[in-house]
Design a protein around this motif. Sequence first.
Motif, PDB file in Angstrom:
ATOM      1  N   SER A 125       0.842  -1.196   0.000  1.00 30.17           N
ATOM      2  CA  SER A 125       0.000   0.000   0.000  1.00 30.17           C
ATOM      3  C   SER A 125       0.875   1.242   0.000  1.00 30.17           C
ATOM      4  O   SER A 125       1.966   1.256   0.569  1.00 30.17           O
ATOM      5  N   LEU A 126       0.390   2.264  -0.666  1.00 31.40           N
ATOM      6  CA  LEU A 126       1.091   3.534  -0.709  1.00 31.40           C
ATOM      7  C   LEU A 126       0.626   4.425   0.439  1.00 31.40           C
ATOM      8  O   LEU A 126      -0.517   4.327   0.885  1.00 31.40           O
ATOM      9  N   PRO A 127       1.494   5.309   0.916  1.00 29.62           N
ATOM     10  CA  PRO A 127       1.032   6.299   1.899  1.00 29.62           C
ATOM     11  C   PRO A 127       0.126   7.309   1.198  1.00 29.62           C
ATOM     12  O   PRO A 127      -0.128   7.202  -0.008  1.00 29.62           O
ATOM     13  N   HIS A 128      -0.340   8.317   1.914  1.00 27.53           N
ATOM     14  CA  HIS A 128      -1.270   9.248   1.289  1.00 27.53           C
ATOM     15  C   HIS A 128      -0.588  10.072   0.194  1.00 27.53           C
ATOM     16  O   HIS A 128       0.644  10.113   0.070  1.00 27.53           O
ATOM     17  N   LYS A 129      -1.394  10.717  -0.613  1.00 25.35           N
ATOM     18  CA  LYS A 129      -0.912  11.412  -1.812  1.00 25.35           C
ATOM     19  C   LYS A 129       0.159  12.446  -1.505  1.00 25.35           C
ATOM     20  O   LYS A 129       1.079  12.660  -2.309  1.00 25.35           O
ATOM     21  N   GLY A 130       0.052  13.096  -0.355  1.00 27.69           N
ATOM     22  CA  GLY A 130       1.047  14.092   0.012  1.00 27.69           C
ATOM     23  C   GLY A 130       2.427  13.496   0.198  1.00 27.69           C
ATOM     24  O   GLY A 130       3.437  14.071  -0.223  1.00 27.69           O
ATOM     25  N   LYS A 131       2.485  12.326   0.822  1.00 34.58           N
ATOM     26  CA  LYS A 131       3.771  11.658   1.037  1.00 34.58           C
ATOM     27  C   LYS A 131       4.387  11.205  -0.285  1.00 34.58           C
ATOM     28  O   LYS A 131       5.612  11.298  -0.482  1.00 34.58           O
ATOM     29  N   VAL A 132       3.548  10.693  -1.171  1.00 37.63           N
ATOM     30  CA  VAL A 132       4.046  10.265  -2.484  1.00 37.63           C
ATOM     31  C   VAL A 132       4.605  11.469  -3.239  1.00 37.63           C
ATOM     32  O   VAL A 132       5.680  11.399  -3.851  1.00 37.63           O
ATOM     33  N   TYR A 133       3.883  12.583  -3.185  1.00 38.89           N
ATOM     34  CA  TYR A 133       4.350  13.803  -3.851  1.00 38.89           C
ATOM     35  C   TYR A 133       5.687  14.261  -3.279  1.00 38.89           C
ATOM     36  O   TYR A 133       6.619  14.592  -4.026  1.00 38.89           O
ATOM     37  N   ALA A 344      -0.793   8.134  -7.955  1.00 38.34           N
ATOM     38  CA  ALA A 344      -0.606   6.689  -8.063  1.00 38.34           C
ATOM     39  C   ALA A 344      -1.630   5.991  -7.174  1.00 38.34           C
ATOM     40  O   ALA A 344      -2.000   6.500  -6.119  1.00 38.34           O
ATOM     41  N   ASN A 345      -2.088   4.822  -7.610  1.00 35.79           N
ATOM     42  CA  ASN A 345      -3.095   4.053  -6.884  1.00 35.79           C
ATOM     43  C   ASN A 345      -2.606   2.619  -6.693  1.00 35.79           C
ATOM     44  O   ASN A 345      -2.335   1.918  -7.671  1.00 35.79           O
ATOM     45  N   SER A 346      -2.497   2.183  -5.428  1.00 35.51           N
ATOM     46  CA  SER A 346      -2.034   0.825  -5.158  1.00 35.51           C
ATOM     47  C   SER A 346      -3.170  -0.195  -5.165  1.00 35.51           C
ATOM     48  O   SER A 346      -2.924  -1.395  -5.044  1.00 35.51           O
ATOM     49  N   LYS A 347      -4.408   0.276  -5.308  1.00 34.83           N
ATOM     50  CA  LYS A 347      -5.554  -0.623  -5.456  1.00 34.83           C
ATOM     51  C   LYS A 347      -6.325  -0.176  -6.701  1.00 34.83           C
ATOM     52  O   LYS A 347      -7.449   0.308  -6.614  1.00 34.83           O
ATOM     53  N   PRO A 348      -5.711  -0.334  -7.871  1.00 36.59           N
ATOM     54  CA  PRO A 348      -6.295   0.262  -9.082  1.00 36.59           C
ATOM     55  C   PRO A 348      -7.511  -0.498  -9.601  1.00 36.59           C
ATOM     56  O   PRO A 348      -7.573  -1.717  -9.555  1.00 36.59           O
ATOM     57  N   GLY A 349      -8.470   0.271 -10.108  1.00 37.85           N
ATOM     58  CA  GLY A 349      -9.542  -0.339 -10.890  1.00 37.85           C
ATOM     59  C   GLY A 349      -9.005  -0.693 -12.264  1.00 37.85           C
ATOM     60  O   GLY A 349      -7.924  -0.251 -12.644  1.00 37.85           O
ATOM     61  N   ARG A 350      -9.756  -1.475 -12.998  1.00 40.35           N
ATOM     62  CA  ARG A 350      -9.267  -1.885 -14.316  1.00 40.35           C
ATOM     63  C   ARG A 350     -10.351  -1.844 -15.386  1.00 40.35           C
ATOM     64  O   ARG A 350     -10.169  -2.368 -16.489  1.00 40.35           O
ATOM     65  N   SER A 351     -11.459  -1.182 -15.083  1.00 42.06           N
ATOM     66  CA  SER A 351     -12.539  -1.100 -16.063  1.00 42.06           C
ATOM     67  C   SER A 351     -12.083  -0.413 -17.345  1.00 42.06           C
ATOM     68  O   SER A 351     -12.496  -0.790 -18.443  1.00 42.06           O
TER      69      SER A 351
END
Length: 406
Positions: A125-133, A344-351
């Motif tokens: 799992s990724l941390p929140h968007k701020g940490k990734v940025y 980035a999304n660590s639980k991505p949808g794929r539709s």
Amino acid sequence: MPAIFQASKTVIGAPSPAELGVLVCERPGWPPFAESRYVKRLSVIAAGLGMQLFAFAPWTWNPRDDSVKGWSWNEQSRDWEPSNRRLPSVVYDRAWPESEEEKLRYRRALKAVQTAKRLVLLNGSLPHKGKVYEMLVKESEFAAYLPPTALYEGASSLALWLRKHNGAAFLKPVAGSQGKRVLAITLDSGGGAALSGRDDRNRPLIRSYDNSAEALRRIDRWIGDRKYLMQPLLDMRSGSGEPYDLRALMQKNRRGRWSLTGIAARIGAPSSVTANLHGGGKAAPAAGTLIAQFGERRGGELLEEIAKLSSSIVTRLEQTFGRFAEIGLDFGIERSGKLWFLEANSKPGRSAMSSAGEGAASAAAEQPLSYAKSILLRLATTDARRSPPGSGCASPGRVIHEFDHL
């Protein structure tokens, strides 16, 4: 939420060497959990690979006999069947808690299992968007692709941000997903403000105020104690005024190597501030979308740039935040042709992968299972609870996810 097992079978024996668990959150009604169509598809594909797959909520774990109450898809009866199963060694997280209470319950239950057992998580799992940025913006390779971003710290911080960015801003929750609770604000020359976004149920939200100070106060109350990020309101619309973005799905293959499964465009309604499919957007081929917008040469260059950047980003994310099996990457392109990396999304949808080219939709579902099977085979020949390199194993006690009116 009560578990639903009126007619559960008992299938508690030695765990199968080719058994994969899918983490879900049970819910009332039928099917008994979200994303059941995707989990059903995984079940069918897994059977063809010689694997057994079942879904379970982590709060059903019974430490006395190390069992969980699982749901298995029966292809003959075309329905879900409950049964008591041994806790699997490898799990694939596809849980979608709907409320703050359910999020807390999910986190606590999974932490309890991890504290007692050593699970191999198919995806980290990724941390929140701020940490990734914060991590990516320090890298010269990525900094030019990241829009200016700052943490929302009250109405005064947003007022200052609007003055610096031509009277417009985009706000999004640091732990949000599916485009929920995002908001765009634009100041007008008469001292008013226009707001547009999505609420917590992903419904369109439109407001206008004659006084911008009142708009800022309403936004502050709406955000409350949630953590939000502020960004410039980028002009990422097509020539016909529709918002759009690009989703690149990066996945590991059965050899544990990253590969680009596909790139798809997601196109929202002209009145929407997002292009997410959950918010009513539609998927379209990325190549056709970019060629129509920028011409064949520049459209092709942008696709190549996204593919190269995606490979570099997932490699860096994995080096920093641990092992992953798949990551979805979202990109936006301004009308000028400027490419931006959005999140980035660590639980991505794929539709959207149904529009990403021949075989992309099938690969999007098959790749996690092929990778999981390679892990299970290695576990079967070593310690059943030992994580092989590249498996995405979490250490005991690690909290897997950080979840987080106008």
